[in-house]
Design a protein around this motif. Sequence first.
Motif, PDB file in Angstrom:
ATOM      1  N   SER A 206       0.852  -1.185   0.000  1.00  0.00           N
ATOM      2  CA  SER A 206       0.000   0.000   0.000  1.00  0.00           C
ATOM      3  C   SER A 206       0.889   1.237   0.000  1.00  0.00           C
ATOM      4  O   SER A 206       2.009   1.203   0.529  1.00  0.00           O
ATOM      5  CB  SER A 206      -0.908   0.011   1.230  1.00  0.00           C
ATOM      6  OG  SER A 206      -0.146   0.257   2.400  1.00  0.00           O
ATOM      7  N   PRO A 207       0.424   2.357  -0.558  1.00  0.00           N
ATOM      8  CA  PRO A 207       1.206   3.600  -0.488  1.00  0.00           C
ATOM      9  C   PRO A 207       1.510   4.008   0.946  1.00  0.00           C
ATOM     10  O   PRO A 207       2.588   4.537   1.239  1.00  0.00           O
ATOM     11  CB  PRO A 207       0.302   4.623  -1.185  1.00  0.00           C
ATOM     12  CG  PRO A 207      -0.512   3.812  -2.133  1.00  0.00           C
ATOM     13  CD  PRO A 207      -0.768   2.512  -1.415  1.00  0.00           C
ATOM     14  N   GLU A 208       0.591   3.732   1.859  1.00  0.00           N
ATOM     15  CA  GLU A 208       0.788   4.098   3.266  1.00  0.00           C
ATOM     16  C   GLU A 208       1.938   3.305   3.880  1.00  0.00           C
ATOM     17  O   GLU A 208       2.723   3.837   4.675  1.00  0.00           O
ATOM     18  CB  GLU A 208      -0.495   3.870   4.048  1.00  0.00           C
ATOM     19  CG  GLU A 208      -1.632   4.807   3.695  1.00  0.00           C
ATOM     20  CD  GLU A 208      -2.287   4.507   2.350  1.00  0.00           C
ATOM     21  OE1 GLU A 208      -2.902   5.433   1.775  1.00  0.00           O
ATOM     22  OE2 GLU A 208      -2.186   3.356   1.865  1.00  0.00           O
ATOM     23  N   LEU A 209       2.055   2.025   3.524  1.00  0.00           N
ATOM     24  CA  LEU A 209       3.162   1.214   4.022  1.00  0.00           C
ATOM     25  C   LEU A 209       4.490   1.734   3.487  1.00  0.00           C
ATOM     26  O   LEU A 209       5.485   1.815   4.222  1.00  0.00           O
ATOM     27  CB  LEU A 209       2.972  -0.252   3.619  1.00  0.00           C
ATOM     28  CG  LEU A 209       4.081  -1.219   4.057  1.00  0.00           C
ATOM     29  CD1 LEU A 209       4.175  -1.282   5.580  1.00  0.00           C
ATOM     30  CD2 LEU A 209       3.838  -2.607   3.470  1.00  0.00           C
ATOM     31  N   VAL A 210       4.500   2.103   2.210  1.00  0.00           N
ATOM     32  CA  VAL A 210       5.711   2.669   1.608  1.00  0.00           C
ATOM     33  C   VAL A 210       6.123   3.937   2.342  1.00  0.00           C
ATOM     34  O   VAL A 210       7.303   4.148   2.639  1.00  0.00           O
ATOM     35  CB  VAL A 210       5.481   2.956   0.107  1.00  0.00           C
ATOM     36  CG1 VAL A 210       6.627   3.787  -0.473  1.00  0.00           C
ATOM     37  CG2 VAL A 210       5.337   1.648  -0.667  1.00  0.00           C
ATOM     38  N   ALA A 211       5.148   4.797   2.664  1.00  0.00           N
ATOM     39  CA  ALA A 211       5.444   6.047   3.363  1.00  0.00           C
ATOM     40  C   ALA A 211       6.082   5.781   4.724  1.00  0.00           C
ATOM     41  O   ALA A 211       7.050   6.446   5.113  1.00  0.00           O
ATOM     42  CB  ALA A 211       4.167   6.872   3.526  1.00  0.00           C
ATOM     43  N   LYS A 212       5.569   4.802   5.448  1.00  0.00           N
ATOM     44  CA  LYS A 212       6.116   4.482   6.769  1.00  0.00           C
ATOM     45  C   LYS A 212       7.518   3.885   6.668  1.00  0.00           C
ATOM     46  O   LYS A 212       8.412   4.204   7.463  1.00  0.00           O
ATOM     47  CB  LYS A 212       5.178   3.518   7.484  1.00  0.00           C
ATOM     48  CG  LYS A 212       3.862   4.151   7.892  1.00  0.00           C
ATOM     49  CD  LYS A 212       2.922   3.138   8.525  1.00  0.00           C
ATOM     50  CE  LYS A 212       1.588   3.776   8.900  1.00  0.00           C
ATOM     51  NZ  LYS A 212       0.641   2.783   9.474  1.00  0.00           N
ATOM     52  N   LYS A 213       7.728   3.025   5.673  1.00  0.00           N
ATOM     53  CA  LYS A 213       9.050   2.418   5.484  1.00  0.00           C
ATOM     54  C   LYS A 213      10.071   3.488   5.085  1.00  0.00           C
ATOM     55  O   LYS A 213      11.217   3.478   5.560  1.00  0.00           O
ATOM     56  CB  LYS A 213       8.985   1.336   4.399  1.00  0.00           C
ATOM     57  CG  LYS A 213       8.397   0.011   4.866  1.00  0.00           C
ATOM     58  CD  LYS A 213       8.276  -0.958   3.694  1.00  0.00           C
ATOM     59  CE  LYS A 213       7.950  -2.365   4.160  1.00  0.00           C
ATOM     60  NZ  LYS A 213       9.089  -3.262   4.222  1.00  0.00           N
ATOM     61  N   LEU A 214       9.665   4.399   4.218  1.00  0.00           N
ATOM     62  CA  LEU A 214      10.581   5.457   3.795  1.00  0.00           C
ATOM     63  C   LEU A 214      10.953   6.347   4.975  1.00  0.00           C
ATOM     64  O   LEU A 214      12.123   6.732   5.134  1.00  0.00           O
ATOM     65  CB  LEU A 214       9.960   6.286   2.681  1.00  0.00           C
ATOM     66  CG  LEU A 214      10.855   7.403   2.120  1.00  0.00           C
ATOM     67  CD1 LEU A 214      12.119   6.825   1.477  1.00  0.00           C
ATOM     68  CD2 LEU A 214      10.092   8.256   1.113  1.00  0.00           C
ATOM     69  N   PHE A 215       9.982   6.669   5.814  1.00  0.00           N
ATOM     70  CA  PHE A 215      10.256   7.493   6.994  1.00  0.00           C
ATOM     71  C   PHE A 215      11.271   6.793   7.901  1.00  0.00           C
ATOM     72  O   PHE A 215      12.221   7.424   8.389  1.00  0.00           O
ATOM     73  CB  PHE A 215       8.962   7.768   7.764  1.00  0.00           C
ATOM     74  CG  PHE A 215       9.140   8.694   8.930  1.00  0.00           C
ATOM     75  CD1 PHE A 215       8.987  10.063   8.780  1.00  0.00           C
ATOM     76  CD2 PHE A 215       9.475   8.207  10.186  1.00  0.00           C
ATOM     77  CE1 PHE A 215       9.172  10.929   9.854  1.00  0.00           C
ATOM     78  CE2 PHE A 215       9.652   9.049  11.267  1.00  0.00           C
ATOM     79  CZ  PHE A 215       9.500  10.413  11.100  1.00  0.00           C
ATOM     80  N   LYS A 216      11.089   5.498   8.112  1.00  0.00           N
ATOM     81  CA  LYS A 216      12.022   4.769   8.958  1.00  0.00           C
ATOM     82  C   LYS A 216      13.421   4.757   8.352  1.00  0.00           C
ATOM     83  O   LYS A 216      14.419   4.949   9.059  1.00  0.00           O
ATOM     84  CB  LYS A 216      11.536   3.338   9.169  1.00  0.00           C
ATOM     85  CG  LYS A 216      12.439   2.529  10.101  1.00  0.00           C
ATOM     86  CD  LYS A 216      11.865   1.160  10.412  1.00  0.00           C
ATOM     87  CE  LYS A 216      12.774   0.396  11.375  1.00  0.00           C
ATOM     88  NZ  LYS A 216      12.221  -0.935  11.742  1.00  0.00           N
ATOM     89  N   LEU A 217      13.507   4.545   7.046  1.00  0.00           N
ATOM     90  CA  LEU A 217      14.801   4.546   6.370  1.00  0.00           C
ATOM     91  C   LEU A 217      15.522   5.875   6.554  1.00  0.00           C
ATOM     92  O   LEU A 217      16.721   5.916   6.860  1.00  0.00           O
ATOM     93  CB  LEU A 217      14.616   4.259   4.877  1.00  0.00           C
ATOM     94  CG  LEU A 217      15.862   4.401   4.003  1.00  0.00           C
ATOM     95  CD1 LEU A 217      16.848   3.270   4.282  1.00  0.00           C
ATOM     96  CD2 LEU A 217      15.475   4.407   2.521  1.00  0.00           C
TER      97      LEU A 217
END
Length: 235
Positions: A206-217
């Motif tokens: 999901s785009p939301e999961l991508v957003a959270k993963k990118l923030f963590k990275l």
Amino acid sequence: MIIITGTSRGIGKAIAENYLSFGEKVIGIGRNHTISHPGYTSIHCDLSDQQAVEQLSFPDFGNEQLVFIHNAGILGTVDYFERLDSLEIARVMQVNLFSGAGILQKILRQVPKNKHFKTVFISSGAGRNPIASWASYCASKAAVDLFCQTIQVEEQQLGRSHFQCFSVAPGVVDTDMQADIRSTEKSSFFEVARFKEYKDSQQLYSPELVAKKLFKLLHEMPFEKVICSLRDVDL
């Protein structure tokens, strides 16, 4: 302050909304804007028009940490290269690479070299593995990878000690682009069944999961590599 291209939908919108949820100020750049939030500022720009990109200007960034994310991207016409319009690669390269490069250059010229600054270009596995009928897209994303590696080296040589440049592949994400891919005829895209299977078997991020993963990275991991994949980021 967070500057993001292509925030009207999909990954870009999810990234913007995730940062806004943390109280960050977000500037969105693109043709359309669907976010209404006191912390969100929109800048209208057709990223396929290089002259429009060159006319962009930004306010003073102050002393806060700065992040620029070039998310905007287009797949282009899905078909075999010999059938494409001669300008197709130029159009895809303009949106996927040149517009982001133009914005990054403006920011680098404005931001002091001692300022904390991270920049991200959304890349793709398609820039690292060829996919027939995606020649324009594959070429643009391959260029993104090497561009980001080069900028990282350059800025280190220029003394920008708190700068990081990332080329981040998000994985296969449930966006309108994927819907367009699934609607392509097999005569133009031989592997269309594989992408339909991704959707049917719920393999899409999901785009939301991508957003959270990118923030963590970007903000929670001691990550030093330029070329990254969000498949390597666990939540």
